[in-house]
Motif scaffolding. Sequence first.
Motif, mmCIF file in Angstrom:
data_model
loop_
_atom_site.group_PDB
_atom_site.id
_atom_site.type_symbol
_atom_site.label_atom_id
_atom_site.label_comp_id
_atom_site.label_asym_id
_atom_site.label_seq_id
_atom_site.Cartn_x
_atom_site.Cartn_y
_atom_site.Cartn_z
ATOM 1 N N GLN A 379 29.474 -19.519 -36.897
ATOM 2 C CA GLN A 379 28.797 -20.021 -35.696
ATOM 3 C C GLN A 379 29.078 -21.507 -35.487
ATOM 4 O O GLN A 379 28.269 -22.231 -34.921
ATOM 5 N N ASP A 381 31.114 -23.007 -33.540
ATOM 6 C CA ASP A 381 31.192 -23.403 -32.131
ATOM 7 C C ASP A 381 29.787 -23.613 -31.555
ATOM 8 O O ASP A 381 29.536 -24.579 -30.835
ATOM 9 N N GLU A 382 28.848 -22.725 -31.880
ATOM 10 C CA GLU A 382 27.463 -22.886 -31.443
ATOM 11 C C GLU A 382 26.840 -24.131 -32.060
ATOM 12 O O GLU A 382 26.038 -24.827 -31.424
ATOM 13 N N ARG A 386 25.067 -27.205 -29.877
ATOM 14 C CA ARG A 386 23.674 -27.619 -30.066
ATOM 15 C C ARG A 386 23.565 -29.058 -30.545
ATOM 16 O O ARG A 386 22.698 -29.815 -30.090
#
Length: 612
Positions: A379, A381-382, A386
């Motif tokens: 994750q 990229d997430e 954020r």
Amino acid sequence: MSYPQRFSDLFRLTGLLLIGLNLLCTPAFAASDNSLRTDAASIQPQHTYNESDATINQQNFKSQLAKLRGSSEVTGEYHQSYYLLNQLNTGLPSLNPPPNLSTPLATLEFFKLATDNQHYKLAAQALNMNLFNPDIQRARGDELAERLDFLLAKKDLYDFNQLPDRPDGLIEPSIGSNSDIDGSVRRSIQLGHIKYLSYRIPIYIERVKVEGADPVWVFSSQTVGHIDKLYEQYKPATFERYLPDFLLFRPLNIAIWEYIALSLFFLLTIALGWAISKGAGKLMSKYAQDENKRATLSLKSTTDLINKLIVPLTITISLALVFTLVSGGFPYLDDIATDTRPIIWVALVISAIWLGVRLINFFADRYQDLQIDGLGQQQYDEYRIRITYLSVFRRVFIFVMIIGSVWIGLSEFVNIEGLGKTLLTSAGILSIVIGIAAQPTLGNIVAGIQIAITQPIRIGDTIMYDGNWSTVEDLGYTYATIKTWDERRLFVPMRYFVTETVENWSHPDPHQTRTIYLLTDYGIAVDEVRKKFVEVVKNNSYWDGQTEPTLQVLSTKRDTLQLYGTIAADNPDDAWLLECQVREQMVTYLSDKQQHYLPAERIVLINKDADS
């Protein structure tokens, strides 16, 4: 109707209105005006209205005029040197000879001399008491004079050096003076002002004239009307008579006991704020130590919150209580309250900003701990999305809070509505000033907000900046922190990423394909090299496992072939490591297995003797 005729009719109508007003203000109606005066509590007289009674209609009209004029018996006629009155202090006894009130200086000296000798009934002659009913003027005169003397002495408004000793109030202009009032006849002079709650009440003396008498200078009726409420705010406390003399000493016009009282109250509020903060901290720590609730509030985060907030929260609570005190919560500290209220207000705003910044940072860190740091490599990229939102909007919230706090802070000192109108009026000049002086800073701040919304780059992205392989470490208000491959830090203005072309290897998809070039001899077995290339790539842990590696003959030169291989990885970092390792293994293979077909210079020797 022609324009000249319209102007003529308008002129005649205006003349009739002026004549009517003049008739109503003439001495013929002055006799019926005695019933219109009121005391300080109620200035609007009561009348029985009858439409058929023209006299009463005129009295009602005069009643409204009296209300608008402050019931000061101003006739409405204008004179440059004095105010014309119908009457003055009819309830006070007449003196023979009359007091010397011919000049501003003479009036103030007369008033001060009379009050110093406690002749307050005599001092009342220097007051315009037309706001009070004549029946109570004699009874109230000495009390008002005594209270006004107390206020003038307390606020140090007995400034004899600034008053002219001329009946017309004119100040002789000095050489080179640019003052607007120098050399001008005046009919009112402001001695100063006294603060009442959040307002400033001016203290005026004015030159007035009653028909048949000489003009005199007296304290204005509005000033006299404000004496009672000002005295209620500044009157001495009853217990002051029991204090020793040294505590009543007034450095900077504030009694020493008031300094001590405010200091003790501040220490008390500090202790109270500290107790509240520590109590709240203990409750939160006890809550966090409960095993059934650790999932929602960790002990570490609670301890961090307490450590960050206890000091600013204590100071904010203390200053809020002190500000309540100086805003009228304790009536015996009016002097020091009036003088220190703006300072305490500024300190309160600063402490509130400090507390707000700590709160924003705490919740931002808490969000990062719960929602960002726990994301796995899959994750990533997430994670970058954020962390970018968090970094930029943390700063945006702090910036907006500071601007709002400054705006609220200014409301204590200026008229915000008037300030807004002034800013709108001068918007053209202001925009030029901002455009010239603050364009770089404001441009970078706006660019930072734009980057947070559109995200052309994010924290953690791999970019090429000025030919350097770099990673975005942080996004600030006006600049971004870039870390190069050799661990150098570059601080780049935010506008660069909005106005320039940026090569971002991580956005929108971090998956990356890279190329490898190999130079070989014409005799090389390309198929064998291709098989070895595919084998090396697929056996490497950085390969993405999906994209098939390829090897093609890209070009030919006089002595060499150029082989072009493509490889793919999940992110730029893996792609770069994959490229380096595959290149190294292929060079080793060619050197060991295809050594005769590495690029080489060919030299052909021809034996001419053998040919002959």
